[in-house]
Design a protein around this motif. Structure first.
Motif, PDB file in Angstrom:
ATOM      1  N   GLU A  47       0.888  -1.182   0.081  1.00 54.22           N
ATOM      2  CA  GLU A  47       0.083   0.069   0.050  1.00 54.22           C
ATOM      3  C   GLU A  47       0.818   1.210  -0.045  1.00 54.22           C
ATOM      4  O   GLU A  47       0.535   2.197  -0.723  1.00 54.22           O
ATOM      5  CB  GLU A  47      -0.855   0.184   1.183  1.00 54.22           C
ATOM      6  CG  GLU A  47      -2.105  -0.991   1.216  1.00 54.22           C
ATOM      7  CD  GLU A  47      -3.085  -0.704  -0.039  1.00 54.22           C
ATOM      8  OE1 GLU A  47      -3.046   0.448  -0.376  1.00 54.22           O
ATOM      9  OE2 GLU A  47      -3.705  -1.619  -0.293  1.00 54.22           O
ATOM     10  N   TRP A  48       2.042   1.094   0.649  1.00 51.30           N
ATOM     11  CA  TRP A  48       2.884   2.405   0.770  1.00 51.30           C
ATOM     12  C   TRP A  48       3.735   2.617  -0.337  1.00 51.30           C
ATOM     13  O   TRP A  48       4.019   3.930  -0.812  1.00 51.30           O
ATOM     14  CB  TRP A  48       3.989   1.839   2.061  1.00 51.30           C
ATOM     15  CG  TRP A  48       5.065   2.998   2.319  1.00 51.30           C
ATOM     16  CD1 TRP A  48       5.022   4.035   2.919  1.00 51.30           C
ATOM     17  CD2 TRP A  48       6.300   2.591   1.721  1.00 51.30           C
ATOM     18  NE1 TRP A  48       6.478   4.580   3.036  1.00 51.30           N
ATOM     19  CE2 TRP A  48       7.092   3.760   2.093  1.00 51.30           C
ATOM     20  CE3 TRP A  48       6.857   1.843   0.912  1.00 51.30           C
ATOM     21  CZ2 TRP A  48       8.558   3.796   1.708  1.00 51.30           C
ATOM     22  CZ3 TRP A  48       8.095   1.786   0.377  1.00 51.30           C
ATOM     23  CH2 TRP A  48       8.796   2.694   0.831  1.00 51.30           C
ATOM     24  N   SER A  49       4.191   1.526  -1.145  1.00 52.95           N
ATOM     25  CA  SER A  49       4.922   1.724  -2.128  1.00 52.95           C
ATOM     26  C   SER A  49       4.624   2.485  -3.364  1.00 52.95           C
ATOM     27  O   SER A  49       3.283   2.259  -4.113  1.00 52.95           O
ATOM     28  CB  SER A  49       5.668   0.656  -2.700  1.00 52.95           C
ATOM     29  OG  SER A  49       4.555  -0.465  -3.055  1.00 52.95           O
ATOM     30  N   GLU A  50       5.322   3.426  -4.103  1.00 53.78           N
ATOM     31  CA  GLU A  50       5.125   3.869  -5.289  1.00 53.78           C
ATOM     32  C   GLU A  50       5.877   3.147  -6.347  1.00 53.78           C
ATOM     33  O   GLU A  50       5.436   3.398  -7.473  1.00 53.78           O
ATOM     34  CB  GLU A  50       5.354   5.703  -5.268  1.00 53.78           C
ATOM     35  CG  GLU A  50       4.682   6.249  -4.309  1.00 53.78           C
ATOM     36  CD  GLU A  50       5.179   7.660  -3.915  1.00 53.78           C
ATOM     37  OE1 GLU A  50       4.374   8.830  -3.776  1.00 53.78           O
ATOM     38  OE2 GLU A  50       6.300   7.860  -3.959  1.00 53.78           O
ATOM     39  N   ALA A  51       6.818   2.622  -5.987  1.00 48.52           N
ATOM     40  CA  ALA A  51       7.737   1.959  -6.865  1.00 48.52           C
ATOM     41  C   ALA A  51       7.932   0.518  -6.426  1.00 48.52           C
ATOM     42  O   ALA A  51       8.197   0.433  -5.093  1.00 48.52           O
ATOM     43  CB  ALA A  51       8.976   2.495  -7.194  1.00 48.52           C
ATOM     44  N   PHE A  52       7.707  -0.609  -7.171  1.00 53.04           N
ATOM     45  CA  PHE A  52       7.808  -1.906  -6.708  1.00 53.04           C
ATOM     46  C   PHE A  52       8.822  -2.538  -7.695  1.00 53.04           C
ATOM     47  O   PHE A  52       8.853  -2.533  -8.841  1.00 53.04           O
ATOM     48  CB  PHE A  52       6.390  -2.761  -7.038  1.00 53.04           C
ATOM     49  CG  PHE A  52       6.655  -4.226  -6.579  1.00 53.04           C
ATOM     50  CD1 PHE A  52       6.252  -4.855  -5.206  1.00 53.04           C
ATOM     51  CD2 PHE A  52       6.991  -5.085  -7.572  1.00 53.04           C
ATOM     52  CE1 PHE A  52       6.491  -6.012  -5.037  1.00 53.04           C
ATOM     53  CE2 PHE A  52       7.248  -6.533  -7.209  1.00 53.04           C
ATOM     54  CZ  PHE A  52       6.910  -6.935  -6.006  1.00 53.04           C
ATOM     55  N   VAL A  53      10.046  -2.866  -6.955  1.00 60.08           N
ATOM     56  CA  VAL A  53      11.068  -3.369  -7.859  1.00 60.08           C
ATOM     57  C   VAL A  53      11.424  -4.845  -7.186  1.00 60.08           C
ATOM     58  O   VAL A  53      11.736  -5.164  -6.243  1.00 60.08           O
ATOM     59  CB  VAL A  53      12.248  -2.427  -7.400  1.00 60.08           C
ATOM     60  CG1 VAL A  53      13.490  -2.680  -8.105  1.00 60.08           C
ATOM     61  CG2 VAL A  53      12.092  -0.879  -7.686  1.00 60.08           C
ATOM     62  N   PRO A  59       4.236 -13.270  -3.724  1.00 59.23           N
ATOM     63  CA  PRO A  59       3.207 -14.122  -3.901  1.00 59.23           C
ATOM     64  C   PRO A  59       1.816 -13.195  -3.360  1.00 59.23           C
ATOM     65  O   PRO A  59       0.799 -13.597  -3.740  1.00 59.23           O
ATOM     66  CB  PRO A  59       3.244 -15.426  -2.722  1.00 59.23           C
ATOM     67  CG  PRO A  59       4.888 -15.473  -2.766  1.00 59.23           C
ATOM     68  CD  PRO A  59       5.428 -13.949  -3.107  1.00 59.23           C
ATOM     69  N   ASN A  60       1.856 -12.337  -2.438  1.00 53.38           N
ATOM     70  CA  ASN A  60       0.928 -11.546  -1.979  1.00 53.38           C
ATOM     71  C   ASN A  60       0.786 -10.246  -2.967  1.00 53.38           C
ATOM     72  O   ASN A  60      -0.166  -9.310  -2.610  1.00 53.38           O
ATOM     73  CB  ASN A  60       0.866 -11.279  -0.664  1.00 53.38           C
ATOM     74  CG  ASN A  60       2.466 -10.258  -0.380  1.00 53.38           C
ATOM     75  OD1 ASN A  60       3.069 -10.327  -0.968  1.00 53.38           O
ATOM     76  ND2 ASN A  60       2.389  -9.787   0.865  1.00 53.38           N
ATOM     77  N   PHE A  61       1.389  -9.981  -4.019  1.00 54.39           N
ATOM     78  CA  PHE A  61       1.336  -8.805  -4.645  1.00 54.39           C
ATOM     79  C   PHE A  61      -0.217  -8.413  -5.257  1.00 54.39           C
ATOM     80  O   PHE A  61      -0.861  -9.160  -5.789  1.00 54.39           O
ATOM     81  CB  PHE A  61       2.291  -9.104  -5.840  1.00 54.39           C
ATOM     82  CG  PHE A  61       2.387  -7.656  -6.681  1.00 54.39           C
ATOM     83  CD1 PHE A  61       3.144  -6.664  -6.422  1.00 54.39           C
ATOM     84  CD2 PHE A  61       1.403  -7.554  -7.839  1.00 54.39           C
ATOM     85  CE1 PHE A  61       3.197  -5.490  -7.173  1.00 54.39           C
ATOM     86  CE2 PHE A  61       1.531  -6.523  -8.580  1.00 54.39           C
ATOM     87  CZ  PHE A  61       2.405  -5.464  -8.238  1.00 54.39           C
ATOM     88  N   TYR A  62      -0.272  -7.291  -5.069  1.00 61.08           N
ATOM     89  CA  TYR A  62      -1.372  -6.609  -5.771  1.00 61.08           C
ATOM     90  C   TYR A  62      -1.119  -5.016  -5.942  1.00 61.08           C
ATOM     91  O   TYR A  62      -0.077  -4.709  -5.085  1.00 61.08           O
ATOM     92  CB  TYR A  62      -2.733  -6.735  -4.740  1.00 61.08           C
ATOM     93  CG  TYR A  62      -2.932  -5.997  -3.643  1.00 61.08           C
ATOM     94  CD1 TYR A  62      -2.182  -6.763  -2.299  1.00 61.08           C
ATOM     95  CD2 TYR A  62      -3.271  -4.725  -3.594  1.00 61.08           C
ATOM     96  CE1 TYR A  62      -2.051  -5.934  -1.205  1.00 61.08           C
ATOM     97  CE2 TYR A  62      -3.129  -4.053  -2.318  1.00 61.08           C
ATOM     98  CZ  TYR A  62      -2.677  -4.954  -1.316  1.00 61.08           C
ATOM     99  OH  TYR A  62      -2.602  -4.094   0.064  1.00 61.08           O
ATOM    100  N   PHE A  63      -1.867  -4.631  -6.855  1.00 59.05           N
ATOM    101  CA  PHE A  63      -1.387  -3.203  -7.070  1.00 59.05           C
ATOM    102  C   PHE A  63      -1.979  -2.366  -5.853  1.00 59.05           C
ATOM    103  O   PHE A  63      -3.242  -1.780  -5.836  1.00 59.05           O
ATOM    104  CB  PHE A  63      -2.169  -2.547  -8.448  1.00 59.05           C
ATOM    105  CG  PHE A  63      -1.577  -3.361  -9.658  1.00 59.05           C
ATOM    106  CD1 PHE A  63      -0.506  -2.809 -10.397  1.00 59.05           C
ATOM    107  CD2 PHE A  63      -2.252  -4.721  -9.925  1.00 59.05           C
ATOM    108  CE1 PHE A  63       0.148  -3.601 -11.395  1.00 59.05           C
ATOM    109  CE2 PHE A  63      -1.559  -5.113 -11.092  1.00 59.05           C
ATOM    110  CZ  PHE A  63      -0.363  -4.516 -11.796  1.00 59.05           C
ATOM    111  N   GLY A  64      -0.966  -1.692  -4.865  1.00 59.11           N
ATOM    112  CA  GLY A  64      -1.594  -0.964  -4.032  1.00 59.11           C
ATOM    113  C   GLY A  64      -1.912   0.473  -4.545  1.00 59.11           C
ATOM    114  O   GLY A  64      -1.862   0.882  -5.304  1.00 59.11           O
TER     115      GLY A  64
END
Ligand code: GLV
Length: 316
Positions: A47-53, A59-64
């Motif tokens: 939820e916090w991130s603006e960039a995901f690297v 496994p729990n990824f979703y577009f925060g």
């Protein structure tokens, strides 16, 4: 676009942290960085991130809710693509760095192993035999490269610089430098394939390239060598084994597999016509990963064109 909160995960996250701290990049001044092992990424991080690297989604990824950009630490983005639905307006960029050069050198080493009879001479030396075989010049071979993107194009540049006749296969069939000719994937014909001495696959995994190299494909070959540096799932292993048995293929050099590590029970391990390497033909080094990430960040923030952006509408 302004990016402040950056989440960095994946198997080399610690090395990336060390390099970023040590190098003190100007581009990272004022940024908030969270470095996490894949299994430690929480919903709060997403939820916090603006960039995901990362190399792949956790496994729990979703577009925060704050996410603005996703950056792949590898060149292959199949695991991101297989999320299915991509959130509109979020660029996906990737790390290609020296992959073209690395895959060229990897492939060249195995092609030369054949043409210079390395294995034959090693066997003869073991029994003190003086048997002359004349090496075959590179310029006498015909090579087909599947994929004419950044990696395939570099492979063509490297091989053609030795006089190899390089032919390409791509989605569009658009002509490119260093290829004698590029054909569209729908124009693949028996004549085109039958003349190939070596085939190098550099294609990404997509619904089209899934098991692209199967019985129908191998049946068209005559004593060719198949080198796979793309993705393992693009090859039907039972068709490959059959092709090795019946002479459609002389040998295969495989760096990528559908299941990695390749299970010890897999018959390919014991096949004398197969060379297996553990997915090392193109490795993202931490140094290159950081350089590419910082460069892409600077382009994103400067609203400049992103050369390494993945076209999410294109397959192969
Ligand atoms: C390696 O295979 C990668 O996709 O980076």
């Amino acid at each position: 676009m302004k990016i402040t909160n950056i989440l960095i995960t994946g198997k080399i996250y610690k090395e990336l942290e060390e390099i970023m701290e040590r190098e003190g990049y100007e581009e990272l001044r004022g940024k908030q960085l969270r470095f996490r092992a894949e299994g430690e990424v929480t919903e709060d991080d997403l939820e916090w991130s603006e960039a995901f690297v990362s190399f792949r989604p956790t496994p729990n990824f979703y577009f925060g809710k704050n996410l603005k950009w996703v950056h792949s630490l590898g060149a292959g983005v199949d695991r991101y693509m297989s999320l299915g639905i991509w959130k509109q307006g979020i660029p996906l960029t990737r790390t290609v760095c020296s992959f073209g050069e690395r895959i060229s050198e990897y492939s060249l080493s195995y092609v030369l192993r054949d043409l210079q009879f390395h294995e034959t001479f090693a066997q003869h030396q073991a029994v003190k035999q003086w048997n002359e075989f004349t090496p075959i010049p590179l310029k006498e071979i015909r090579l087909i490269v599947f994929g004419t993107g950044e990696i395939g194009h570099e492979v063509a540049r490297a091989f053609s610089s030795f006089g190899v006749k390089v032919y390409g296969v791509s989605l569009s069939g658009k002509q490119k430098s260093h290829f004698e000719k590029v054909i569209g994937r729908e124009n693949l014909s028996r004549d085109f394939l039958q003349g190939a001495d070596y085939i190098i696959n550099t294609l990404p995994l997509t619904s089209y390239t899934d098991k692209l190299f199967g019985e129908e494909f191998f049946n068209e070959l005559k004593n060719a060598v198949f080198i796979n540096c793309g993705r393992g799932a693009s090859v039907d292993h039972s068709a490959l084994r059959k092709a090795l048995d019946n002479g459609n293929l002389k040998s295969a050099v495989l760096d990528v597999f559908e299941v990695e590590p390749l299970p010890t029970t897999d018959p390919l391990w014991d096949n004398p016509k197969v060379t297996i390497t553990p997915h090392i033909s193109a490795v993202t080094t931490p140094e290159e990963a950081v350089a590419c990430f910082v460069d892409t960040l600077s382009n994103i923030e400067g609203n400049r064109e992103l050369e390494n952006e993945v076209d999410l509408t294109k397959e192969f």
